[in-house]
Design a protein around this motif. Sequence first.
Motif: not given
Length: 332
Positions: A218-244
């Motif tokens: 489940k730790s691995i599954d959670a990491l994948e879900q988190f990565v996907q969440y951030i990947a979507t979020a940085i498409q919508q927020d340039a400031a977040l993309r800069a931090e990532v």
Amino acid sequence: MNRKYSIIIPTYNSLRFIKPCVESVLAQELDSFDLHIVDSGSTDATLQWIEGLNDSRIHIYTTASRLGIEANWGRIKDIQRNEFMTILGHDDVLDANYLSVMDALIQKHPQASLYQAHFRFINENSEVTGSCKPMDEVQYAPEYMGVNMAGTFDSMATGYMMRSADYDRLGGIPFFPDLIFSDLVLWYQLTAISYKATALAECFSYRNHQSVSRVSIKSIDALEQFVQYIATAIQQDAALRAEVNRHGLRYLHWLCKGLSHRLLRVPYAERNRLNVKTFVEKCRNYARLWQPDIDYNPYKDKSVRLAAIIDSNVVLRKLFYNIRKMYNKPFN
């Protein structure tokens, strides 16, 4: 203004630690609160002890059988709460002035959407082991995620205050497997509504337990879900993309390295065919989602290489299992 607060403690079989936790809540200087115990079918004396307090401020919600952590925390949004709420770990401890500090912070920053205070770490024996890293008084969502990834910020599941209406509007805590990364994403989402305000006062204790070396799938599954969440979020927020872009790969490598070594400690038959090499390749793909132009190679880290080598060789893996108690940290 007489603000009212709800303090929520999800729990299961927690008698040893919930006693000082609940006692710290009931000892608050500011008495404008109620306490909700969200119990997942405890079979020890937890509920009997709480019921024996006979305090009208306490409301208990239990189940006939044990729920998973996601289901139990999911019940929080169904509880009738006051305007402001905080979720408290059943083993953490509030100082008597915690609510007073939060109340003053809300008065100072009425437009903020998330509130926090500085805190200390304690061990299983309630001994102080250190203080949290310093935090700015005002913090916006992209920066909040950035400092978490940079490791210059201590984000825990305790000590945050929010409006119940905001919590409900977000649908409650995100359901990542075993709620891993869930609190980080929730605090980020709440901060994104407006901003996070932090009190300089140190007014609660977060309990750090001895590290457990095992990791579930489940730790691995959670990491994948988190990565996907951030990947979507940085498409919508340039400031977040800069931090990532600034901190994301270092954070991802820290997770890759730590989980690789913890995965190695799990007997092969319990891993659902997941091996270290497969997981490391997943991490390379995660990096491409965040930064497509960067060629991230985890194997440049010799400790990751060694974990993969041991895991891919039956003899070495069996030898490692026999002496694994000697390895409490990743290889250097």
